[in-house]
Motif scaffolding. Structure first.
Motif, PDB file in Angstrom:
ATOM      1  N   THR A   1     -56.230 -51.036  81.802  1.00 45.71           N
ATOM      2  CA  THR A   1     -54.814 -50.978  81.444  1.00 45.71           C
ATOM      3  C   THR A   1     -54.220 -49.623  81.787  1.00 45.71           C
ATOM      4  N   SER A   2     -55.060 -48.652  82.137  1.00 43.76           N
ATOM      5  CA  SER A   2     -54.583 -47.317  82.525  1.00 43.76           C
ATOM      6  C   SER A   2     -54.444 -47.162  84.035  1.00 43.76           C
TER       7      SER A   2
ATOM      8  N   VAL B 130     -57.389 -58.602  84.305  1.00 41.98           N
ATOM      9  CA  VAL B 130     -56.987 -57.422  83.543  1.00 41.98           C
ATOM     10  C   VAL B 130     -55.861 -57.773  82.587  1.00 41.98           C
ATOM     11  N   PHE B 131     -54.864 -58.471  83.082  1.00 45.35           N
ATOM     12  CA  PHE B 131     -53.727 -58.824  82.242  1.00 45.35           C
ATOM     13  C   PHE B 131     -54.130 -59.790  81.134  1.00 45.35           C
ATOM     14  N   SER B 132     -54.915 -60.798  81.477  1.00 43.18           N
ATOM     15  CA  SER B 132     -55.288 -61.765  80.450  1.00 43.18           C
ATOM     16  C   SER B 132     -56.156 -61.108  79.392  1.00 43.18           C
ATOM     17  N   GLY B 133     -57.057 -60.220  79.804  1.00 41.09           N
ATOM     18  CA  GLY B 133     -57.898 -59.525  78.833  1.00 41.09           C
ATOM     19  C   GLY B 133     -57.093 -58.603  77.944  1.00 41.09           C
ATOM     20  N   ALA B 134     -56.158 -57.879  78.525  1.00 39.94           N
ATOM     21  CA  ALA B 134     -55.343 -56.944  77.754  1.00 39.94           C
ATOM     22  C   ALA B 134     -54.393 -57.683  76.821  1.00 39.94           C
ATOM     23  N   LEU B 135     -53.884 -58.814  77.267  1.00 40.89           N
ATOM     24  CA  LEU B 135     -52.936 -59.573  76.455  1.00 40.89           C
ATOM     25  C   LEU B 135     -53.606 -60.347  75.327  1.00 40.89           C
ATOM     26  N   ARG B 136     -54.879 -60.639  75.471  1.00 37.82           N
ATOM     27  CA  ARG B 136     -55.577 -61.456  74.483  1.00 37.82           C
ATOM     28  C   ARG B 136     -55.531 -60.807  73.100  1.00 37.82           C
ATOM     29  N   ARG B 137     -55.445 -59.494  73.033  1.00 38.60           N
ATOM     30  CA  ARG B 137     -55.345 -58.798  71.745  1.00 38.60           C
ATOM     31  C   ARG B 137     -54.059 -59.153  71.005  1.00 38.60           C
ATOM     32  N   TYR B 138     -53.013 -59.419  71.763  1.00 41.00           N
ATOM     33  CA  TYR B 138     -51.681 -59.560  71.187  1.00 41.00           C
ATOM     34  C   TYR B 138     -51.197 -61.002  71.070  1.00 41.00           C
ATOM     35  N   ILE B 139     -51.713 -61.870  71.935  1.00 39.14           N
ATOM     36  CA  ILE B 139     -51.256 -63.258  71.910  1.00 39.14           C
ATOM     37  C   ILE B 139     -52.454 -64.174  72.090  1.00 39.14           C
ATOM     38  N   SER B 140     -52.329 -65.387  71.628  1.00 40.04           N
ATOM     39  CA  SER B 140     -53.383 -66.356  71.909  1.00 40.04           C
ATOM     40  C   SER B 140     -52.859 -67.307  72.974  1.00 40.04           C
ATOM     41  N   LEU B 141     -53.688 -67.551  73.945  1.00 41.03           N
ATOM     42  CA  LEU B 141     -53.290 -68.381  75.067  1.00 41.03           C
ATOM     43  C   LEU B 141     -53.944 -69.742  74.944  1.00 41.03           C
ATOM     44  N   GLN B 142     -53.168 -70.792  75.082  1.00 33.08           N
ATOM     45  CA  GLN B 142     -53.734 -72.129  75.064  1.00 33.08           C
ATOM     46  C   GLN B 142     -54.322 -72.479  76.426  1.00 33.08           C
ATOM     47  N   TYR B 143     -53.752 -71.885  77.456  1.00 30.52           N
ATOM     48  CA  TYR B 143     -54.205 -72.184  78.809  1.00 30.52           C
ATOM     49  C   TYR B 143     -54.600 -70.875  79.480  1.00 30.52           C
TER      50      TYR B 143
ATOM     51  N   GLU C  42     -64.161 -65.815  81.534  1.00 31.81           N
ATOM     52  CA  GLU C  42     -63.729 -64.754  82.455  1.00 31.81           C
ATOM     53  C   GLU C  42     -62.720 -63.844  81.786  1.00 31.81           C
ATOM     54  N   CYS C  43     -61.843 -64.408  80.964  1.00 29.59           N
ATOM     55  CA  CYS C  43     -60.831 -63.600  80.263  1.00 29.59           C
ATOM     56  C   CYS C  43     -61.516 -62.685  79.241  1.00 29.59           C
ATOM     57  N   ARG C  44     -62.518 -63.196  78.539  1.00 30.87           N
ATOM     58  CA  ARG C  44     -63.178 -62.410  77.489  1.00 30.87           C
ATOM     59  C   ARG C  44     -63.963 -61.230  78.071  1.00 30.87           C
ATOM     60  N   LYS C  45     -64.566 -61.380  79.237  1.00 32.86           N
ATOM     61  CA  LYS C  45     -65.370 -60.284  79.799  1.00 32.86           C
ATOM     62  C   LYS C  45     -64.508 -59.105  80.245  1.00 32.86           C
ATOM     63  N   ASN C  46     -63.184 -59.315  80.347  1.00 29.19           N
ATOM     64  CA  ASN C  46     -62.297 -58.242  80.780  1.00 29.19           C
ATOM     65  C   ASN C  46     -61.476 -57.659  79.627  1.00 29.19           C
ATOM     66  N   THR C  47     -61.931 -57.778  78.398  1.00 28.81           N
ATOM     67  CA  THR C  47     -61.180 -57.211  77.274  1.00 28.81           C
ATOM     68  C   THR C  47     -61.463 -55.717  77.170  1.00 28.81           C
ATOM     69  N   TRP C  48     -60.445 -54.976  76.750  1.00 29.56           N
ATOM     70  CA  TRP C  48     -60.601 -53.526  76.617  1.00 29.56           C
ATOM     71  C   TRP C  48     -60.500 -53.134  75.177  1.00 29.56           C
TER      72      TRP C  48
END
Length: 126
Positions: A81-82, A98-111, A120-126
């Motif tokens: 994110t930097s 990167v975006f999906s991982g960073a956004l996962r903290r703030y929103i929950s995605l159904q798709y 794949e989204c979970r392995k890119n969380t920061w």
């Protein structure tokens, strides 16, 4: 007052702008006056109005594509994110994670974003 049948009878820019003209009519009139017929209908109309009112034409500039100065490879470099967005930015398969991982903290995605599955989204969380 009725619309003139012959566009070449128009004497002023104001009179030209008073009526509806097809682009092909404006292009033909521009060629008749010896001015550029390139561009959108409204660009040609403005150019014709200026020519009829003896307003000097602005010099035309051609858009040029600049070569990116950065050598950052968006497809292969590790992104966070930097990461600073450079002039060589390309939306590759590496970017959505990167975006999906960073956004996962703030929103929950159904798709999943851009076709990435949840793992794949979970392995890119920061």
């Amino acid at each position: 007052m009725a619309r003139p049948n012959d566009i070449t009878a128009i004497q002023t820019g104001k009179e030209l702008k008073q009526w509806y003209w097809l682009k092909q009519e404006l292009v033909a009139f521009a060629k008749h006056l010896g001015i550029s017929a390139a561009g959108s209908k409204f660009e040609i109309l403005e150019r014709l109005a200026n020519a009829l009112d003896n307003i000097p034409a602005e010099p035309q500039t051609l858009a040029t594509k600049s070569t990116p100065q950065s050598r950052f490879n968006w497809a292969t470099e590790a992104l966070t994110t930097s990461t600073v967005i450079t002039d060589s930015y390309k939306n590759s398969q590496n970017v959505p994670g990167v975006f999906s991982g960073a956004l996962r903290r703030y929103i929950s995605l159904q798709y999943p974003i851009y076709g990435l599955d949840e793992s794949e989204c979970r392995k890119n969380t920061w």
